[in-house]
Scaffold this active site. Structure first.
Site, PDB file in Angstrom:
ATOM      1  N   PHE A 130       0.875  -1.175   0.000  1.00 33.54           N
ATOM      2  CA  PHE A 130       0.000   0.000   0.000  1.00 33.54           C
ATOM      3  C   PHE A 130       0.918   1.233   0.000  1.00 33.54           C
ATOM      4  CE2 PHE A 130      -2.929   3.071   1.814  1.00 33.54           C
ATOM      5  CZ  PHE A 130      -4.157   2.675   1.299  1.00 33.54           C
ATOM      6  N   ASP A 201       1.791  -5.137   8.352  1.00 34.18           N
ATOM      7  CA  ASP A 201       0.622  -4.265   8.247  1.00 34.18           C
ATOM      8  C   ASP A 201      -0.613  -5.170   8.117  1.00 34.18           C
ATOM      9  OD1 ASP A 201      -1.445  -2.566   7.453  1.00 34.18           O
ATOM     10  OD2 ASP A 201      -0.055  -1.161   6.517  1.00 34.18           O
ATOM     11  N   TYR A 226     -10.855   1.212  10.699  1.00 29.84           N
ATOM     12  CA  TYR A 226     -12.121   1.486   9.995  1.00 29.84           C
ATOM     13  C   TYR A 226     -12.455   0.482   8.909  1.00 29.84           C
ATOM     14  CZ  TYR A 226      -8.713   3.900   6.995  1.00 29.84           C
ATOM     15  OH  TYR A 226      -7.636   4.197   6.223  1.00 29.84           O
ATOM     16  N   LYS A 227     -11.602  -0.511   8.694  1.00 30.89           N
ATOM     17  CA  LYS A 227     -11.896  -1.526   7.665  1.00 30.89           C
ATOM     18  C   LYS A 227     -12.667  -2.671   8.318  1.00 30.89           C
ATOM     19  CE  LYS A 227      -8.131   0.090   4.817  1.00 30.89           C
ATOM     20  NZ  LYS A 227      -6.683   0.068   4.595  1.00 30.89           N
ATOM     21  N   ARG A 375     -12.767  -4.873  -6.795  1.00 28.48           N
ATOM     22  CA  ARG A 375     -12.566  -5.591  -5.523  1.00 28.48           C
ATOM     23  C   ARG A 375     -13.910  -5.804  -4.833  1.00 28.48           C
ATOM     24  NH1 ARG A 375      -8.498  -2.760  -1.471  1.00 28.48           N
ATOM     25  NH2 ARG A 375     -10.238  -1.297  -1.414  1.00 28.48           N
TER      26      ARG A 375
HETATM   27  C1  LIG Z   1      -5.990   1.192   4.508  1.00 27.84           C
HETATM   28  C2  LIG Z   1      -4.536   1.009   4.674  1.00 27.84           C
HETATM   29  C3  LIG Z   1      -3.782   1.983   5.306  1.00 27.84           C
HETATM   30  C4  LIG Z   1      -4.461   3.254   5.706  1.00 27.84           C
HETATM   31  O1  LIG Z   1      -3.704   4.097   6.423  1.00 27.84           O
HETATM   32  P1  LIG Z   1      -4.355   5.401   7.075  1.00 27.84           P
HETATM   33  O2  LIG Z   1      -3.256   5.973   7.819  1.00 27.84           O
HETATM   34  O3  LIG Z   1      -5.511   4.943   7.908  1.00 27.84           O
HETATM   35  O4  LIG Z   1      -4.885   6.258   5.978  1.00 27.84           O
HETATM   36  C5  LIG Z   1      -2.424   1.740   5.469  1.00 27.84           C
HETATM   37  N1  LIG Z   1      -1.846   0.594   5.052  1.00 27.84           N
HETATM   38  C6  LIG Z   1      -2.574  -0.366   4.422  1.00 27.84           C
HETATM   39  C7  LIG Z   1      -1.926  -1.623   3.978  1.00 27.84           C
HETATM   40  C8  LIG Z   1      -3.935  -0.180   4.215  1.00 27.84           C
HETATM   41  O5  LIG Z   1      -4.646  -1.098   3.587  1.00 27.84           O
END
Ligand SMILES: *Cc1c(COP(=O)(O)O)cnc(C)c1O
Length: 416
Positions: A130, A201, A226-227, A375
């Site tokens: 990401f 992560d 939040y996921k 997705r």
């Molecule tokens: C969603 C996601 C993030 C999001 O990071 P924020 O700091 O909440 O914006 C980071 N890393 C991964 C792998 C994600 O899927």
């Protein structure tokens, strides 16, 4: 088996009747008629989170004001929420703290990891990670300056990329684009054998599968609130540090609420015990209380059941696509084998953006990632097998009729 029996909506209804998690759906506010496959981007509201947020606003803040810090234990929320998340990621209660965003936590732990491996100057990051993870790793090595460097590596090539200069390796447990699930135990062992620390992560795995940080001896991890944890838009994230590393961890953001005694207002910084030192400033209580209540949706949920249902939802989704959408221009973009897949399925289509917009118009909500990937997140807490059936039928109809060609499905919003 005749087609009618093996592939039918009533067969999916049968799966729903046998689903040990079927009851859990009632804990969520799911708008009528909506088939929601985007819980991997923003989990839905729970009834409990809604009630808690209203109470925190009206009573705890509205009536009790400053007394809330003590009387409603606001100050303890980062550790209390961390302990709830710990069960979901296979950690001890005191190994997880909830604070900040995933991005900020990642930066703190990357810096702490480099600090814990003096003499080692390389940060290794998954090449297709990401982007925020890569940006932050690059930002850190640029700040530290040469000879610190960032190496981007494919998870399949870590044996070449990780050497005795590697301080930390940052990997995504489930790839956000293609849903690939990495072998956490095997990779952690190989990285640690070379003397480096592991930083996983868990943004796309916490709350969707049976993460086992403790069993695999993972050093550090971060994840998203939040996921699949359903904490609400921009919910606080979490950070995990293996217990025996905690007291050597130095955060690059030593804020006052990570101090052992913040209300002594001492000019000398003394870190709090354990993961509490990763807290930087004042926690966002409205958001954190909401996440705290949202996590109760996992009460009594067995993580083995969660994982089994997630795999079954994905297997059925892909079998139905193969059986019902052949010759319609779709290509598989995620692992077919459920054991190698996180809790999402991904399909490629030349006009994936428009096809997804047409699906959303029919109240089947997934999302799109460039260049051509659709997705579908599969959250086992509330997704029904009939939802999967209905989604694939809508997809088939949209592709077969060319409904996606409509001009209104080409417009792009700022957030996709
Ligand atoms: C969603 C996601 C993030 C999001 O990071 P924020 O700091 O909440 O914006 C980071 N890393 C991964 C792998 C994600 O899927």
């Amino acid at each position: 088996m005749p087609m009618a029996e093996s592939m039918s909506r009533s067969r999916m209804e049968g799966e729903d009747r046998r689903d040990p998690l079927a009851e859990v759906r009632g804990r969520f506010v799911i708008p009528r008629g909506l088939r929601y496959f985007d819980g991997n981007s923003l989990g839905p509201l729970t009834h409990g989170a809604r009630e808690r947020l209203l109470r925190v606003v009206d009573v705890e803040w509205g009536q009790d004001l400053i007394a809330g810090w003590n009387d409603h234990s606001w100050i303890e929320l980062p550790r209390r929420v961390g302990a709830k998340i710990a069960r979901l990621v296979g950690a001890q209660d005191d190994e997880v703290v909830s604070c900040d965003s995933t991005s900020v936590n990642l930066y703190k732990l990357l810096a702490a990891a480099v600090d814990l491996r003096p003499g080692r100057r390389t940060v290794v990051c998954q090449a297709d990670h990401f982007p925020t993870d890569i940006y932050l790793a690059r930002g850190l090595v640029e700040l530290l300056g040469e000879p610190h460097r960032l190496v981007l590596a494919d998870p399949d090539d870590l044996d070449d990329a990780v050497d005795d200069d590697t301080a930390v390796v940052c990997l995504g447990h489930v790839d956000f684009r293609n849903g690939r699930l990495l072998d956490m135990g095997e990779l952690t062992r190989r990285i640690q054998d070379r003397g480096a620390l592991t930083l996983w992560d868990l943004s796309h795995s916490a709350g969707a599968l049976d993460v086992r940080l403790g069993e695999h001896g993972v050093d550090m991890a971060v994840g998203c609130g939040y996921k699949f944890l359903n904490g609400g838009p921009g919910a606080p994230a979490f950070a995990y540090v293996r217990r025996d590393l905690q007291d050597r961890v130095r955060t690059p953001l030593p804020g006052w609420l990570g101090h052992r005694d913040p209300f002594a207002f001492d000019v000398e910084y003394v870190p709090a015990d354990g993961v509490g030192r990763l807290v930087c400033g004042t926690p966002p209580i409205l958001a954190m209380a909401t996440l705290d209540a949202a996590l109760d949706a996992f009460d009594g949920v067995d993580l083995g059941d969660l994982r089994r249902k997630s795999v079954a939802l994905g297997d059925h989704f892909l079998s139905l696509v193969e059986a019902r959408c052949g010759g319609l221009g779709l290509e598989l973009a995620c692992p077919r084998d459920g054991a190698e897949r996180g809790s999402q399925v991904c399909l490629r289509h030349r006009e994936g953006y428009g096809v997804m917009q047409a699906l959303i118009h029919r109240r089947v909500v997934g999302d799109f990632r460039p260049p051509d990937v659709m997705r579908f997140g599969l959250c086992p807490l509330y997704t029904r097998f009939v939802d999967v059936w209905d989604a694939v039928e809508s997809l088939r109809d949209i592709l077969a009729t060319g409904a996606w060609r409509d001009e209104r499905f080409r417009r792009r919003g700022v957030v996709t």
